[in-house]
Design a protein around this motif. Structure first.
Motif, PDB file in Angstrom:
ATOM      1  N   VAL A  10      -2.809   8.181  -0.642  1.00 55.84           N
ATOM      2  CA  VAL A  10      -3.959   7.693  -1.616  1.00 55.84           C
ATOM      3  C   VAL A  10      -5.352   7.454  -1.633  1.00 55.84           C
ATOM      4  CG1 VAL A  10      -1.908   6.974  -3.323  1.00 55.84           C
ATOM      5  CG2 VAL A  10      -2.954   5.732  -1.622  1.00 55.84           C
ATOM      6  N   TYR A  12      -7.157   5.746  -3.915  1.00 60.65           N
ATOM      7  CA  TYR A  12      -7.772   4.121  -3.581  1.00 60.65           C
ATOM      8  C   TYR A  12      -6.781   3.604  -3.426  1.00 60.65           C
ATOM      9  CZ  TYR A  12      -7.816   0.061  -6.621  1.00 60.65           C
ATOM     10  OH  TYR A  12      -8.274  -1.177  -7.404  1.00 60.65           O
ATOM     11  N   GLY A  13      -6.686   2.326  -3.294  1.00 59.31           N
ATOM     12  CA  GLY A  13      -5.392   1.173  -3.157  1.00 59.31           C
ATOM     13  C   GLY A  13      -4.137   1.527  -1.564  1.00 59.31           C
ATOM     14  N   HIS A  14      -2.724   1.390  -2.054  1.00 62.78           N
ATOM     15  CA  HIS A  14      -1.780   0.961  -0.660  1.00 62.78           C
ATOM     16  C   HIS A  14      -0.502   1.753  -1.233  1.00 62.78           C
ATOM     17  CE1 HIS A  14      -5.378  -0.413   1.778  1.00 62.78           C
ATOM     18  NE2 HIS A  14      -5.511  -0.705   0.752  1.00 62.78           N
ATOM     19  N   SER A  40      -5.313  10.525  -5.418  1.00 63.04           N
ATOM     20  CA  SER A  40      -6.588   9.431  -5.565  1.00 63.04           C
ATOM     21  C   SER A  40      -5.674   8.186  -6.173  1.00 63.04           C
ATOM     22  CB  SER A  40      -6.679   9.928  -7.179  1.00 63.04           C
ATOM     23  OG  SER A  40      -5.928   9.965  -8.808  1.00 63.04           O
ATOM     24  N   ASN A  41      -4.799   7.947  -6.832  1.00 59.54           N
ATOM     25  CA  ASN A  41      -4.070   6.550  -6.431  1.00 59.54           C
ATOM     26  C   ASN A  41      -2.536   7.362  -6.765  1.00 59.54           C
ATOM     27  OD1 ASN A  41      -5.601   8.029  -9.325  1.00 59.54           O
ATOM     28  ND2 ASN A  41      -3.518   6.793  -9.497  1.00 59.54           N
ATOM     29  N   HIS A  42      -2.200   5.358  -6.676  1.00 64.15           N
ATOM     30  CA  HIS A  42      -0.382   5.918  -6.988  1.00 64.15           C
ATOM     31  C   HIS A  42      -0.055   5.797  -8.282  1.00 64.15           C
ATOM     32  CE1 HIS A  42       0.360   1.795  -8.363  1.00 64.15           C
ATOM     33  NE2 HIS A  42      -0.120   1.315  -7.276  1.00 64.15           N
ATOM     34  N   TYR A  45      -0.495   3.944 -11.943  1.00 66.85           N
ATOM     35  CA  TYR A  45      -0.982   4.114 -12.956  1.00 66.85           C
ATOM     36  C   TYR A  45      -0.989   4.489 -14.147  1.00 66.85           C
ATOM     37  CZ  TYR A  45      -3.427   1.562 -10.131  1.00 66.85           C
ATOM     38  OH  TYR A  45      -4.650  -0.171  -8.625  1.00 66.85           O
ATOM     39  N   TRP A  48      -2.927  10.415 -12.298  1.00 71.05           N
ATOM     40  CA  TRP A  48      -4.056  10.527 -10.848  1.00 71.05           C
ATOM     41  C   TRP A  48      -4.163  11.999 -10.708  1.00 71.05           C
ATOM     42  CZ3 TRP A  48       1.524  10.050 -12.138  1.00 71.05           C
ATOM     43  CH2 TRP A  48       1.959  11.196 -11.970  1.00 71.05           C
ATOM     44  N   GLU A 260      -3.567  -4.092  -6.317  1.00 70.30           N
ATOM     45  CA  GLU A 260      -2.957  -3.619  -5.362  1.00 70.30           C
ATOM     46  C   GLU A 260      -2.587  -4.568  -4.020  1.00 70.30           C
ATOM     47  OE1 GLU A 260      -2.543  -0.165  -4.541  1.00 70.30           O
ATOM     48  OE2 GLU A 260      -3.388   0.266  -6.118  1.00 70.30           O
TER      49      GLU A 260
END
Ligand SMILES: Nc1ncnc2c1ncn2[C@@H]1O[C@H](COP(=O)(O)OP(=O)(O)O)[C@@H](O)[C@H]1O
Ligand SMILES: Cc1ncc(COP(=O)(O)O)c(C=O)c1O
Length: 282
Positions: A10, A12-14, A40-42, A45, A48, A260
């Motif tokens: 991703v 953004y984030g982890h 983009s992100n996990h 959310y 994505w 995160e």
């Protein structure tokens, strides 16, 4: 040490490689990341953007790395969330290529299938792929309790059940097993257990449960456990170190009120955990 890490990524984030790569680098490991998706992100959310890659993309990157003539220097392959059986086959073919070049290389498979709260969250076919192909090919597996039960058909309610399930999994191929987020009838309400076995013994670490629900902790702990196991050759040692680091990481994340995990801000926890949890023989 060089580790090939084939996982989701991703921006953004982890989670996935974005959770696993830096902790390994912080421990001094040279990591070769191959991403199975780039989002983009996990997905926690709920929305994505990005792409899911396919098996051919992984094969292509493996061919390119092979052309550099470095596969013999690869000490291990780490895999996580697979996305599709096609990606799974490409991961096993990458493992075979690495083993051909370095017969001592180990494969650590985090058999991501689901968890106790959410049930199965991977695509149809993946649980069977994990059970029939990935787990038998692995030297080390890092299931959570839900995955342990699914892979072995053993319902885990007691410590004795956990022992039986872990031994059933070891009989299926991998000689080293790490069970994460283990709750048996002996686990106090305010605690969470981890169990590891390697043929020399079976060990448990119990930490306080933190009031936090976060993604990516499993990806980080599998990476840390793998690196410490490769270095120390002991599941007990790897369990104590990996569990202590993740506990410190999650405690700092909770204190900061972050959505995160604090992979970067709390990076010292990977090297010198603020609290050390010693494994007990169980
Ligand atoms: N709420 C929590 N409190 C304390 N430790 C936690 C908590 N959540 C996760 N952990 C630690 O992180 C490890 C991996 O978490 P897990 O939930 O299995 O991973 P994931 O669901 O991200 O794959 C657990 O075994 C535990 O040691
Ligand atoms: C793309 C991707 N990979 C890996 C993960 C790992 O998640 P978890 O740590 O909850 O198993 C997630 C979770 O949202 C994800 O979206």
């Amino acid at each position: 040490m060089n580790i090939l890490s084939i996982q989701s990524h991703v921006a953004y984030g982890h989670v996935g490689n974005a959770s696993a790569v830096f902790p390994m680098q912080r421990l001094g490991v040279e990591v070769w990341p191959i991403h199975t998706v780039q989002f983009s992100n996990h997905t926690g959310y709920g929305a994505w953007k990005g792409q899911v890659f396919d098996g051919a993309t992984i094969d292509e990157l493996m061919a390119g790395i092979g052309e550099r003539g470095v596969l013999g220097k690869c000490d291990g392959v780490l895999s996580g969330y697979m996305g599709s059986a096609d990606i799974g086959h490409a991961i096993l073919s990458a493992v075979a290529k690495v083993r051909e070049a370095n017969p001592k290389a180990m494969y650590c498979c985090d058999p991501v299938i689901g968890d106790v709260g959410r049930g199965v969250f991977v695509r149809p076919g993946i649980p069977e792929f994990m059970r029939e192909q990935a787990v038998p090919a692995a030297d080390i597996v890092t299931p959570n309790q839900f995955e342990l039960e699914l892979l072995t058909d053993v319902e885990v309610r007691t410590l004795a059940d956990a022992h039986r399930a872990v031994e059933a999994l070891r009989d299926a191929g991998p000689k080293v097993v790490l069970v994460t987020s283990l709750i048996t009838n002996e686990t106090p309400d305010d605690s969470i257990d981890l169990m590891a076995a390697d043929g020399q013994g079976t060990y448990r670490v119990r930490t306080p449960k933190i009031d936090i629900n976060i993604n990516g902790a499993g990806d980080a702990i599998a990476a840390l456990f793998f690196v410490h196991y490769l270095r120390d050759g002991s599941a007990a040692s790897a369990l104590g170190k990996a569990a202590s680091s993740i506990y410190g990481l999650l405690k700092r994340t909770k204190e900061a009120g972050s959505r995160e995990i604090l992979t970067v801000a709390a990076q010292d926890e990977f090297v010198t955990p603020s609290q050390l949890f010693a494994p007990e023989v169980v």
